[in-house]
Design a protein around this motif. Structure first.
Motif, PDB file in Angstrom:
ATOM      1  N   GLU A   1      -1.680  -9.017   7.155  1.00 26.64           N
ATOM      2  CA  GLU A   1      -0.618  -7.899   6.974  1.00 26.64           C
ATOM      3  C   GLU A   1       0.557  -8.214   7.650  1.00 26.64           C
ATOM      4  OE1 GLU A   1      -2.539  -4.959   9.636  1.00 26.64           O
ATOM      5  OE2 GLU A   1      -3.685  -4.286   8.007  1.00 26.64           O
TER       6      GLU A   1
ATOM      7  N   ALA B   1       8.152   0.235   3.896  1.00 23.42           N
ATOM      8  CA  ALA B   1       6.817  -0.237   3.793  1.00 23.42           C
ATOM      9  C   ALA B   1       6.339  -1.620   4.349  1.00 23.42           C
ATOM     10  CB  ALA B   1       6.545   0.099   2.167  1.00 23.42           C
ATOM     11  N   ASP B   2       5.109  -1.732   4.332  1.00 23.00           N
ATOM     12  CA  ASP B   2       4.516  -2.912   5.043  1.00 23.00           C
ATOM     13  C   ASP B   2       3.819  -3.545   3.758  1.00 23.00           C
ATOM     14  OD1 ASP B   2       2.350  -1.093   4.627  1.00 23.00           O
ATOM     15  OD2 ASP B   2       1.482  -2.208   6.361  1.00 23.00           O
TER      16      ASP B   2
ATOM     17  N   PRO C   1       0.945  -1.256   0.101  1.00 23.37           N
ATOM     18  CA  PRO C   1      -0.098   0.038   0.037  1.00 23.37           C
ATOM     19  C   PRO C   1       0.813   1.277  -0.009  1.00 23.37           C
ATOM     20  CG  PRO C   1      -0.881  -1.544   1.361  1.00 23.37           C
ATOM     21  CD  PRO C   1       0.453  -2.164   1.193  1.00 23.37           C
ATOM     22  N   ASP C   2       1.976   1.275   0.884  1.00 20.62           N
ATOM     23  CA  ASP C   2       2.931   2.439   0.851  1.00 20.62           C
ATOM     24  C   ASP C   2       4.081   2.166   0.111  1.00 20.62           C
ATOM     25  OD1 ASP C   2       0.802   3.994   2.250  1.00 20.62           O
ATOM     26  OD2 ASP C   2       1.522   2.847   3.932  1.00 20.62           O
ATOM     27  N   ALA C   3       4.113   1.635  -1.092  1.00 17.62           N
ATOM     28  CA  ALA C   3       5.427   1.169  -1.792  1.00 17.62           C
ATOM     29  C   ALA C   3       6.497   2.245  -1.694  1.00 17.62           C
ATOM     30  CB  ALA C   3       5.089   0.574  -3.042  1.00 17.62           C
ATOM     31  N   ASP C   4       6.327   3.568  -1.802  1.00 17.16           N
ATOM     32  CA  ASP C   4       6.936   4.673  -1.643  1.00 17.16           C
ATOM     33  C   ASP C   4       7.595   4.975  -0.310  1.00 17.16           C
ATOM     34  OD1 ASP C   4       6.801   4.755  -4.570  1.00 17.16           O
ATOM     35  OD2 ASP C   4       5.063   5.991  -4.522  1.00 17.16           O
ATOM     36  N   ALA C   5       6.871   4.461   0.500  1.00 19.85           N
ATOM     37  CA  ALA C   5       7.351   4.674   2.035  1.00 19.85           C
ATOM     38  C   ALA C   5       8.544   4.046   2.499  1.00 19.85           C
ATOM     39  CB  ALA C   5       6.375   4.696   2.991  1.00 19.85           C
ATOM     40  N   ASP C   6       9.526   4.797   3.257  1.00 19.35           N
ATOM     41  CA  ASP C   6      10.776   4.057   3.720  1.00 19.35           C
ATOM     42  C   ASP C   6      10.124   2.650   4.668  1.00 19.35           C
ATOM     43  OD1 ASP C   6      13.235   3.346   4.274  1.00 19.35           O
ATOM     44  OD2 ASP C   6      13.338   4.698   5.976  1.00 19.35           O
TER      45      ASP C   6
END
Length: 210
Positions: A66, A25-26, A18-23
């Motif tokens: 998750e 990510a889960d 879901p947050d592929a661009d986040a450092d």
């Protein structure tokens, strides 16, 4: 808690970030498994390739879970893709039999298959693993590889070996694992606790003498 006795081979339907661009990510993993989902409910634990995951939803013979960043860093789950096979085991009921050994589903690291030697009815597998893992491995001791409870045949600083019986070859992903393939490793939890207790005892003894 689990036993390392795989109940079925599940199929990955999807793995989404879901947050592929986040450092850090889960991910959200969706796995199909008719046996695993036959009595599963949200909040239940299912081991996926040896990783204990908490079920979030169940529908159409599949469940979602998750996967936290720490789990993605420590295990092979981040490399899964739709269509991949995974080993599934539901949590051990209180009245169940401990057919393998005590497995928590808390993966310690990853090992890589370097050699596969077929036998008449079994295969010998040799794995490379860091010394940080092999220090907890003992010959004829128990180890969980991608959720499969196995007996160690040999161990050295740079790796270890196991042998697979026909049932394991047919009923788990280890049957098709090729050299270069990675597996999740969970060492015997007793070894980690013993090391921790001995280290604490040594510190207390040193402080008492000073």
């Amino acid at each position: 808690m689990f036993t390392g006795i795989v109940e079925e081979l599940g199929t990955v339907r999807a793995i989404d970030f879901p947050d592929a661009d986040a450092d850090g990510a889960d991910a959200v993993l969706t796995v199909a498994g008719p046996l695993a989902t036959s009595d599963a409910r949200a909040g239940d634990s299912i081991a996926v390739d040896g990783v204990c995951l908490t079920v979030t939803t169940v529908a159409d013979g599949a469940f979602t879970a998750e996967v936290m960043p720490e789990t993605l860093r420590r295990t092979t789950l981040g490399g899964l893709a739709a269509g991949d096979w995974v080993n599934l085991e539901r949590a051990l009921p209180v009245h169940g039999r401990l057919g393998g050994h005590v497995v928590q589903g808390h993966v310690d690291g990853v090992a890589t298959l370097v050699r596969r030697t077929p036998g008449p009815r079994w295969d010998d597998l040799d794995f490379a693993a860091p010394a940080a893992l092999t220090r907890y491995v003992a010959e004829k001791g128990s180890i969980a590889l991608s959720g499969v409870s196995l007996t160690v045949t040999w161990v050295a600083d740079e790796g270890f070996g196991v042998s697979l019986i026909p049932t394991t070859l047919a009923a788990t992903t280890l049957g098709g694992l090729a050299p270069g393939g990675a597996v999740n490793v969970e060492v015997d939890v007793l070894a980690k606790y013993v090391e921790r207790l001995l280290a604490t005892s040594k510190v207390e003894t040193t402080e008492a003498r000073s």
